[in-house]
Design an enzyme around this catalytic site. Structure first.
Site, short mmCIF file in Angstrom:
data_model
loop_
_atom_site.label_atom_id
_atom_site.label_comp_id
_atom_site.label_asym_id
_atom_site.label_seq_id
_atom_site.Cartn_x
_atom_site.Cartn_y
_atom_site.Cartn_z
N GLU A 5 54.19 60.65 57.40
CA GLU A 5 55.34 61.54 57.33
C GLU A 5 55.14 62.57 58.43
OE1 GLU A 5 56.63 64.44 54.09
OE2 GLU A 5 56.32 62.58 52.99
N ASP A 12 59.44 75.24 52.07
CA ASP A 12 58.01 75.09 52.32
C ASP A 12 57.22 76.35 52.04
OD1 ASP A 12 57.45 72.36 53.29
OD2 ASP A 12 59.03 72.85 54.73
#
Lengths: 280, 408
Positions: A53, A64
């Protein structure tokens, strides 16, 4: 041209045949700089990553936690942009035509690049899937359909807040795999209890035949192994990115850093060992 | 992308559509974890709108707690000074807490209570929205956490202390540019982590649907009062409306009731900071382009890679690299004129208003007044101009002193 259909499907079939879960590793493209990031990317499959990823850095990564926020800013400061990220994928494909690459990030850099141009360039570079955090099913038609038309899987996210009413809507249009975000929260913070992960994975599987990868809050080989017992893949991001951060001081524009590379890939190997031995 | 339609819609008041879109703008670009919550906010808001007792309760608090209706005041000394248009101020700085922000926080906290939420979060730039949120949380005894950029905390110390006095926790945000956009990122990160018990009171007409429409609906009382008050004062509608614009809540609040009145000219004033040409500004419409951030598609300040760039304005309340999606649509439709005003022009207007009218305006509406200064002199004496005095300037005296080189 590095187009090749179905790398994700093929990889999950191999994993099923081996009777084990996969390890999905996340790093941000261009962190701490482009050269070292390319070296990390190239080394991940041999270290035991089954799927890669690759984060597309963004100034405002609202889903995040601190580790991935910082990695995004390191990459941007070092000059990373979308063109460079796609170049990294293209370079990776010169030596590896099998390991699936999934780009992860936020919509704006793609929107500004141009959705049609992006999906075409990404497919040509050898990208297999997309995870776009801030594009829920309600808004994803403008990206999912062009991506699918280029043979790129569009990975849908499910979360602890996805109830049985919402799950069918999430599964319709999903491809590649289902990404189960195992906690309500941001990346790299708390971890979910294994029993609740197991329940959630079986709930998701009632609505979809796609493999289920589980992420958010997996920090150690032991935690990765626990998830690997109940899911088709375990995703580790912040913990890997943190190893980069711990070794990134004074890197500057150095073209290589054997210490950093070694630390990151050793950690990935430990994670892989955890995942590979989980069910034995 | 910015297709400017030549066809005029029949009404400028029919949007957003059911999915929260204003043309190509708006929408719900949030993490999946938040989607069920966003949908439940939308449903709760629709139910509240359909329930007369909700509006009755809101009206009661607006009248007796906030102090609505706010006056419409004819600023004769300023009108004479400019020698042109007859200038009226909509005095929303006289609201409890000193700005228009409380119109919205009062509406949203009543909604949060209906939804059974116990914890309130908010982002703030200048601190006005943070104070307005902390105030209603104190009123209803709810836990309040306000995210505020470290840069803004430094330049808005009085408001930070007010929030703390009101019982709110003020969390300094150090990421990114440590201003309003980063505070909004942190608030979203909090919300995604505390979906069960937390309600996010967004302070402007931005964010995911239904916020832009909901906040607008809570603020449109400003323009509705102006219509009534102007009919009473002058027997007709105003000719020109002027408001400053960061996210755009006071502006849409003043404008909305007049969008379909063809003869009403409308100006929204963006912060041009040190000047558009310097790159240090917050003028998303004048110098940005469409993009996706904070839950909606709208005009943003960004680079060619789609990275968000830092906004600059002397006014912390306008220091945001985006704008509400309805404004982006009104801009493309050509209904509202979006114009820039620099820090220096706003500072001049701040001082002029203070000396001529005895009203210390916030730096935000000082931008609006600086544009009034540009257009009023050439307008006829019977031209009725309404400017939204959306906040008072007490909070800004330190920043103004510094800008003028005065040490306090």
């Amino acid at each position: 041209m590095s187009r090749k259909a179905g790398r994700l499907k093929a990889r999950f079939e191999e994993l099923a045949a081996e009777g084990r879960a996969g390890l999905v590793t996340f790093v941000t493209a261009g962190d701490p700089n482009r050269q070292i990031s390319s070296d990390i990317l190239a080394g991940l499959p041999d270290a035991g990553a089954d799927i890669v990823e690759l984060g597309m850095p963004f100034t405002d990564p609202m889903a995040d936690g601190p580790a991935i926020q910082a990695s995004s800013l390191r990459a941007l400061k070092a000059g990373q942009d979308m063109i460079a990220t796609l170049d990294m994928v293209r370079a990776f494909r010169e030596t590896d035509d099998d390991t699936p690459i999934v780009l992860m990030g936020y919509f704006n850099p793609i929107y500004i690049y141009g959705v049609e141009k992006f999906t075409e360039d990404a497919a040509n570079a050898g990208v297999d899937g997309l995870i776009i955090v801030d594009v829920p099913p309600e808004e994803d038609g403008e990206l999912r359909i062009p991506a699918n038309n280029e043979g790129i899987d569009f990975v849908r996210l499910t979360t602890p807040t996805s109830d049985e009413e919402r799950l069918p809507a999430l599964m319709g249009g999903a491809s590649g795999f289902i990404y189960y975000v195992s906690i309500a929260g941001i990346t790299g913070t708390k971890s979910a209890a294994t029993s609740s992960v197991a329940d959630s994975v079986s709930r998701i599987k009632k609505f979809s035949d796609l493999p289920v990868a589980v992420g958010f809050g997996i920090k150690t080989p032991e935690q990765a192994a626990e998830v690997a017992r109940v899911a088709d893949a375990a995703v580790v991001g912040s913990a890997i990115v943190q190893v980069i951060a711990d070794n990134a001081e004074n890197i500057g524009e150095s073209k290589s850093s054997p210490d950093l590379l070694n630390s990151v890939l050793s950690f990935v190997s430990e994670l892989a060992r955890g995942v590979r031995t989980a069910r034995s | 992308m910015t297709a400017r339609s030549d066809e005029k819609p029949n009404s400028f008041k029919t949007l957003p559509d059911a999915e929260g879109h204003f043309g190509i703008y708006g929408g719900r670009y949030v993490a999946e974890t938040l989607m069920p919550l966003i949908l439940s906010v939308e449903q709760a808001y629709q139910e509240a709108q359909a329930d007369p007792s909700f509006q009755e309760e809101l009206d009661r608090y607006l009248k007796h707690y906030v102090g609505r209706p706010s006056p419409l005041y004819c600023a004769t000394r300023l009108s004479d000074h400019f020698g042109g248009a007859k200038i009226y101020f909509k005095r929303d700085e006289l609201n409890h807490t000193g700005a228009h922000k409380i119109n919205n926080t009062m509406g949203q906290i009543l909604l949060a209570r209906r939804m059974g939420k116990e914890r309130i979060i908010a982002e703030t730039g200048a601190g006005q929205h943070g104070v307005a949120t902390a105030t209603v949380c104190a009123l209803f005894g709810m836990q309040c956490v306000v995210y505020m950029g470290e840069t803004d905390i430094a330049r808005q110390a009085p408001n930070v202390f007010r929030m703390k006095l009101l019982g709110a926790e003020v969390v300094p945000v150090t990421s990114g540019s440590a201003t309003l956009k980063d505070a909004m990122n942190e608030a979203l990160r909090d919300w995604v982590t505390n979906v069960e018990d937390t309600y996010y009171i967004i302070g402007t007409v931005a964010g995911p649907h239904p916020y832009p429409a909901m906040v607008r609906n809570f603020q449109k009382v400003i323009g509705e009062e102006v219509r009534e008050q102007m009919m009473e004062a002058e027997g007709r509608l105003p000719d020109t409306l002027v408001a400053c614009i960061g996210g755009g809540s006071n502006a849409i609040g003043l404008f909305y009731d007049f969008l379909d009145e063809e003869d009403v000219n409308i100006y929204a004033v963006e912060a041009a900071g040190k000047g558009i040409e310097t790159g240090e500004h917050a003028a998303s419409l004048s110098a940005g382009g469409p993009g996706v951030l904070h839950g909606n598609r709208t005009y943003l300040l960004q680079d060619e890679d789609g990275q968000i760039t830092e906004a600059h304005s002397i006014s912390a309340g306008l220091d945001y690299p985006g704008i509400g999606p309805e404004h982006s649509w009104l801009h493309d439709a050509g209904r509202v004129n979006y114009v820039p005003v620099t820090d220096d022009e706003a500072l001049d207007a701040f001082q002029l208003c203070t000396r001529l009218e005895g009203i210390i305006p916030a730096l935000e509406p000082s931008h609006a007044l600086a544009h009034v200064a540009k257009i009023a002199p050439s307008l006829p004496n019977d031209h009725l101009l309404v400017m939204n005095m959306c906040g008072r300037g007490d909070k800004d005296v330190f920043a103004v002193a510094e800008a003028l080189g005065v040490s306090l």
